[in-house]
Each structure stands twice: as C-alpha cells, then as structure tokens.
Write an enzyme that holds these catalytic residues in place. Structure first.
Site, PDB file in Angstrom:
ATOM      1  CD  GLU A 106      30.444  22.204 -10.819  1.00 31.79           C
ATOM      2  OE1 GLU A 106      29.959  21.254 -10.218  1.00 31.79           O
ATOM      3  OE2 GLU A 106      29.762  23.042 -11.441  1.00 31.79           O
ATOM      4  CB  CYS A 119      30.836  29.020 -17.405  1.00 30.86           C
ATOM      5  SG  CYS A 119      29.830  29.189 -15.952  1.00 30.86           S
ATOM      6  CB  CYS A 126      26.927  29.921  -3.537  1.00 30.09           C
ATOM      7  SG  CYS A 126      26.193  31.570  -3.701  1.00 30.09           S
ATOM      8  CB  CYS A 130      19.234  30.664  -5.263  1.00 29.28           C
ATOM      9  SG  CYS A 130      19.983  32.299  -5.149  1.00 29.28           S
ATOM     10  CB  CYS A 133      21.117  27.426  -7.299  1.00 31.17           C
ATOM     11  SG  CYS A 133      22.893  27.397  -7.590  1.00 31.17           S
ATOM     12  N   GLY A 177      29.204  30.054  -7.053  1.00 35.33           N
ATOM     13  CA  GLY A 177      29.459  31.200  -6.192  1.00 35.33           C
ATOM     14  C   GLY A 177      28.855  32.496  -6.677  1.00 35.33           C
ATOM     15  CD  GLU A 178      26.435  37.194  -6.376  1.00 35.94           C
ATOM     16  OE1 GLU A 178      25.597  36.542  -7.012  1.00 35.94           O
ATOM     17  OE2 GLU A 178      26.935  38.245  -6.821  1.00 35.94           O
ATOM     18  CB  SER A 207      26.263  36.066 -13.653  1.00 29.92           C
ATOM     19  OG  SER A 207      24.935  35.721 -13.346  1.00 29.92           O
ATOM     20  CB  SER A 230      20.483  35.653 -11.306  1.00 26.94           C
ATOM     21  OG  SER A 230      21.624  35.181 -11.979  1.00 26.94           O
ATOM     22  CG  HIS A 232      16.087  33.590 -11.506  1.00 31.33           C
ATOM     23  ND1 HIS A 232      16.456  33.205 -12.773  1.00 31.33           N
ATOM     24  CD2 HIS A 232      17.233  33.559 -10.772  1.00 31.33           C
ATOM     25  CE1 HIS A 232      17.744  32.943 -12.794  1.00 31.33           C
ATOM     26  NE2 HIS A 232      18.247  33.150 -11.607  1.00 31.33           N
ATOM     27  CB  CYS A 349      24.929  26.558 -11.348  1.00 31.62           C
ATOM     28  SG  CYS A 349      25.546  27.516 -10.021  1.00 31.62           S
TER      29      CYS A 349
HETATM   30  N1  SAH Z   1      25.732  33.616  -8.295  1.00 33.02           N
HETATM   31  C1  SAH Z   1      25.630  34.203  -9.587  1.00 33.02           C
HETATM   32  C2  SAH Z   1      26.420  33.467 -10.652  1.00 33.02           C
HETATM   33  C3  SAH Z   1      26.415  31.969 -10.622  1.00 33.02           C
HETATM   34  S1  SAH Z   1      24.878  31.162 -10.994  1.00 33.02           S
HETATM   35  C4  SAH Z   1      24.189  34.324  -9.988  1.00 33.02           C
HETATM   36  O1  SAH Z   1      23.334  33.733  -9.343  1.00 33.02           O
HETATM   37  O2  SAH Z   1      23.931  35.051 -10.937  1.00 33.02           O
HETATM   38  C5  SAH Z   1      24.792  31.325 -12.740  1.00 33.02           C
HETATM   39  C6  SAH Z   1      23.399  31.244 -13.294  1.00 33.02           C
HETATM   40  O3  SAH Z   1      22.893  29.898 -13.229  1.00 33.02           O
HETATM   41  C7  SAH Z   1      22.410  32.114 -12.562  1.00 33.02           C
HETATM   42  O4  SAH Z   1      21.656  32.897 -13.459  1.00 33.02           O
HETATM   43  C8  SAH Z   1      21.545  31.093 -11.862  1.00 33.02           C
HETATM   44  O5  SAH Z   1      20.295  31.611 -11.607  1.00 33.02           O
HETATM   45  C9  SAH Z   1      21.536  29.958 -12.847  1.00 33.02           C
HETATM   46  N2  SAH Z   1      21.094  28.672 -12.294  1.00 33.02           N
HETATM   47  C10 SAH Z   1      21.387  28.156 -11.097  1.00 33.02           C
HETATM   48  N3  SAH Z   1      20.799  26.956 -10.939  1.00 33.02           N
HETATM   49  C11 SAH Z   1      20.123  26.690 -12.072  1.00 33.02           C
HETATM   50  C12 SAH Z   1      19.313  25.605 -12.522  1.00 33.02           C
HETATM   51  N4  SAH Z   1      19.106  24.542 -11.761  1.00 33.02           N
HETATM   52  N5  SAH Z   1      18.764  25.684 -13.755  1.00 33.02           N
HETATM   53  C13 SAH Z   1      18.991  26.758 -14.530  1.00 33.02           C
HETATM   54  N6  SAH Z   1      19.742  27.813 -14.171  1.00 33.02           N
HETATM   55  C14 SAH Z   1      20.311  27.793 -12.945  1.00 33.02           C
HETATM   56 FE1  SF4 Z   2      24.634  31.290  -5.396  1.00 35.36          FE
HETATM   57 FE2  SF4 Z   2      23.990  32.104  -7.886  1.00 35.36          FE
HETATM   58 FE3  SF4 Z   2      23.369  29.609  -7.018  1.00 35.36          FE
HETATM   59 FE4  SF4 Z   2      22.074  31.717  -6.024  1.00 35.36          FE
HETATM   60  S1  SF4 Z   2      22.048  31.017  -8.168  1.00 35.36           S
HETATM   61  S2  SF4 Z   2      22.890  29.979  -4.829  1.00 35.36           S
HETATM   62  S3  SF4 Z   2      23.698  33.235  -5.965  1.00 35.36           S
HETATM   63  S4  SF4 Z   2      25.424  30.440  -7.309  1.00 35.36           S
END
Ligand code: SAH
Ligand code: SF4
Length: 366
Positions: A106, A119, A126, A130, A133, A177-178, A207, A230, A232, A349
């Site tokens: 995406e 983005c 990934c 987390c 996510c 992805g990370e 990020s 990130s 949190h 995401c």
């Molecule tokens: N893996 C990297 C980049 C991709 S995620 C990272 O985690 O930073 C991009 C952002 O979307 C991150 O800050 C993540 O915490 C956030 N994110 C993921 N799932 C989410 C959700 N359900 N609601 C709000 N933010 C979310």
């Molecule tokens: Fe991967 Fe970022 Fe989602 Fe965590 S928040 S599972 S690192 S994409």
C-alpha cells in the site's frame, strides 16, 4: 553474439529504479559503450527514469526500437500494477499495488493545505508484530527492493499529475513494514529519492519502531533525513506489551541512539504516540512522556488509534487526547493532535491489504 561483454547472460536483469543515480549512470555508460552506442544514450535513459517517469522501457521513445528491445534484455523497470485505488471524502488517496510476484503493498497520498505527503511501504508485511497494527497481525512476507520502494513514489507522482492533484512534497516511510529492518534497500531508496528525484532530505521521514542499529546508521548519514520514533508508551513495561521489539531494544537504548541522531545534527525527531483507550492514555503517563520528549527535543504527534480487525481496542476520547496535548505543552514539549485521515477507506497501516486479502480468500473479485 553477446552485445554486452560485461554482463553474463545468466545474470538477472538490473532494475533501473534500484540503483543510485551514480551507479545507474555508470551501469548504463558501460552498457551503451559495449554496444557502440553514442554516450548520450545513458542520459536519455536516466531522463526517462527520473523526469519522464515512464512506466516501461518501451515508452522511452527517443531510443531506437532496437535499443529498447536490447535494453529490456539487460534491465527491468519496476512498475507496480494498480490493484485498487480508494479516494476518501477527506481527499486521502490509498493505493493498493500488486508487485511483479503478486505481492500486495500500500501507499497513501495525504493532501493538506500546505503539502501533499506520500506514505510508502518498505516491506510486504512486517515481522514486528505490534499488537495495535493491522500489518503486524498479517505477518511478514518479504523485503521490498529499493526499486519497489521508489516505484510507489513514481507511480503516485504520475497518478497525481493525471488527476490534477497538487504535487507530492513530502515522503514518509510509514506504510507497511519496518524500514530499518530492510536497511540496504531503504538506504538506497533514500539516496535515489533524494538525488535522483530531487526530494529534499528534510522532506523525507523514516519511521521506526526502534531498531537501534538502524537509527545509528541513519545518524551517520550526511543528509538530514527526518526520523520518527513510534513510541506509544513512555515506560518499558507498557511499551513491551504493545511492541515486542521493546524486549530486544529497550527504551533506554533507543533513547541513546536518538541522542546520537540528534547530536549528529539530524533534524527534529518526532515521537508518534497512538492513543488507545484505557491502554496507554492514562494522564499519569504525561510527565514521563514529556521527560522523554525533552531529552531528545522531540515533537510529539498524538494519533487517535484507528480500530483494526481482530482487536476490540478503541481510540482515546477527543478530550483525553486534548488533555495529553495540553499536558505536554505545559511541560515545554511541542505536540500536535493528528487527525486520522481516510478513515472511510481503511487508510491506517495495513488495513486495505488486510481487507482485500479477506475478500480474496472469500473469492470476491477485488
Ligand atoms: N514500522 C514503522 C513504520 C510503519 S507504521 C513504525 O512502526 O514506525 C506507521 C505508523 O502507524 C506507526 O507510528 C504505527 O505505530 C502507526 N500505526 C499502526 N497501526 C495503527 C493503528 N491501528 N492506529 C493508529 N496508528 C497506527
Ligand atoms: Fe510493523 Fe510498524 Fe506495524 Fe509495528 S507498527 S507491526 S513495526 S508496521
């Protein structure tokens, strides 16, 4: 007869989008010299790659057809297929791209008054898992190549132009992805976007969930790419319950790496804080969050949690989010509340991909 003595026929073709501009110039120079073609051919191809943004080598119309045919034997050009596009009522545009092996990724366009941010994804899936996510729940499929990362930008730039939208000004690696778990391709893609396509380093944000060696590598780069962590949660225990990687790289180590990034003259760091009701939004957490932000002079983005399948968590209430923002500001920390964009099109995401995969499983055409 092998027209190019430097490349064995068994070598896989090189993706024109995967190489840095210097490496591409060198590879093309060598290739055309071996074919006894004029030296300006390399510049012609580079122009189609970086400025013409053509989707295929066949479209490089100032090359003789015979040269296009020959070029295709030695080079490819990553071009994702538009599997789906969804346009939100707030102007957010989400693309689901199908890669050459069928993998789905995406990217999201987010226009605002001042800028349009793209983005992009750095991996298919990934591995970080987390808990909040959708991408994390889907698991890891494979790394993206630098060309596949860059191809999202190219295809999006073309889409924006064809739809009379404002041009892309900023890029964030916040899709699937990370990025710092795919360092080689991500580093190359940063160079390519910066020097090949002219996107300023300060307009590109990586990020990460906290991959310490990756943060240190980014700190060592001479360009001033931006970094978002990130976060949190301001405490290790709470953070570990949301982000499994916390056990491998605990917050104090991540903070050391951020300090190094800051001292290397990096740009202002951003903390992303997704606010989940009754999970990480206790006002008692505000002082610790403020302390962390002050330590590395970070800007805090407060983001309402976007509900995902498999999970009944809810976003924090707007008043709670405001309370966090004000609590941070009163402690000298800059903070902003980020609207969730594209809610009606699953723009968080990994969500569009997750839903599409469910539909594919059910045999519904997408
Ligand atoms: N893996 C990297 C980049 C991709 S995620 C990272 O985690 O930073 C991009 C952002 O979307 C991150 O800050 C993540 O915490 C956030 N994110 C993921 N799932 C989410 C959700 N359900 N609601 C709000 N933010 C979310
Ligand atoms: Fe991967 Fe970022 Fe989602 Fe965590 S928040 S599972 S690192 S994409």
């Amino acid at each position: 007869e092998n027209p190019c003595p430097h490349r064995m026929s068994s070598e896989p073709p090189l993706d024109l989008l995967s190489l840095t501009p210097e490496a591409l110039g060198a590879a093309l120079g060598e290739y055309f010299a071996a074919r006894r073609q004029p030296s300006y051919r390399a510049a012609q191809v580079k122009r189609w790659v970086y400025e013409g943004l053509v989707p295929s080598i066949d479209d490089m119309t100032d090359l003789p057809v015979s040269e296009r045919v020959a070029l295709k034997e030695h080079f490819t050009l990553s071009e994702p297929e538009e599997a789906r596009v969804e346009i939100s009522s707030d102007g957010t545009v989400k693309h689901l791209w199908r890669l050459s092996d069928g993998e789905l990724i995406e990217s999201v366009l987010i226009p605002t008054d001042k800028r349009t941010t793209l983005c992009i994804s750095s991996q298919a899936g990934c591995a970080m898992g987390c808990t909040f996510c959708a991408t994390g729940w889907g698991g890891f499929d494979r790394q993206l190549t630098s060309g596949e990362i860059v191809s999202q930008y190219r295809a999006s730039r073309r889409w924006v132009k064809e739809h009379d939208q404002a041009p892309i000004t900023n890029i964030v690696y916040m899709g699937m992805g990370e990025p710092l778990s795919n360092r080689q391709a991500v580093h190359a893609s940063l160079s390519i976007l910066n020097t090949g396509y002219g996107v300023g380093a300060r307009r590109i944000t990586v990020s990460t969930v906290g991959v310490v060696p990756g943060i240190l590598e980014l700190a060592a780069r001479p360009e001033q790419f931006r970094l978002a962590l990130s976060l949190h949660a301001p405490h290790t225990d709470l953070r570990a319950s949301l982000i499994p990687l916390e056990k491998r790289y605990p917050l104090p180590e991540v903070l050391d790496a951020l300090r190094e990034f800051e001292q290397a003259g990096g740009q202002r760091i951003t903390f992303e804080y997704t606010m989940i009701r009754d999970v990480n939004d206790d006002p008692m957490l505000i002082p610790a969050l403020a302390d962390l932000a002050r330590e590395v002079r970070a800007f805090v983005n407060l983001i309402p949690f976007n509900p995902i399948p498999n999970q009944d968590w809810k976003p924090s209430s707007p008043s709670r989010i405001r309370e966090f923002a004000e609590g941070l500001k009163s402690r000298g920390v800059e903070a902003a509340v980020r609207e969730t964009r594209g809610r009606d099109i699953d723009a968080a995401c990994g969500q569009l991909r997750a839903h599409t995969l469910v539909q594919i499983d059910r045999g519904t055409p997408t």
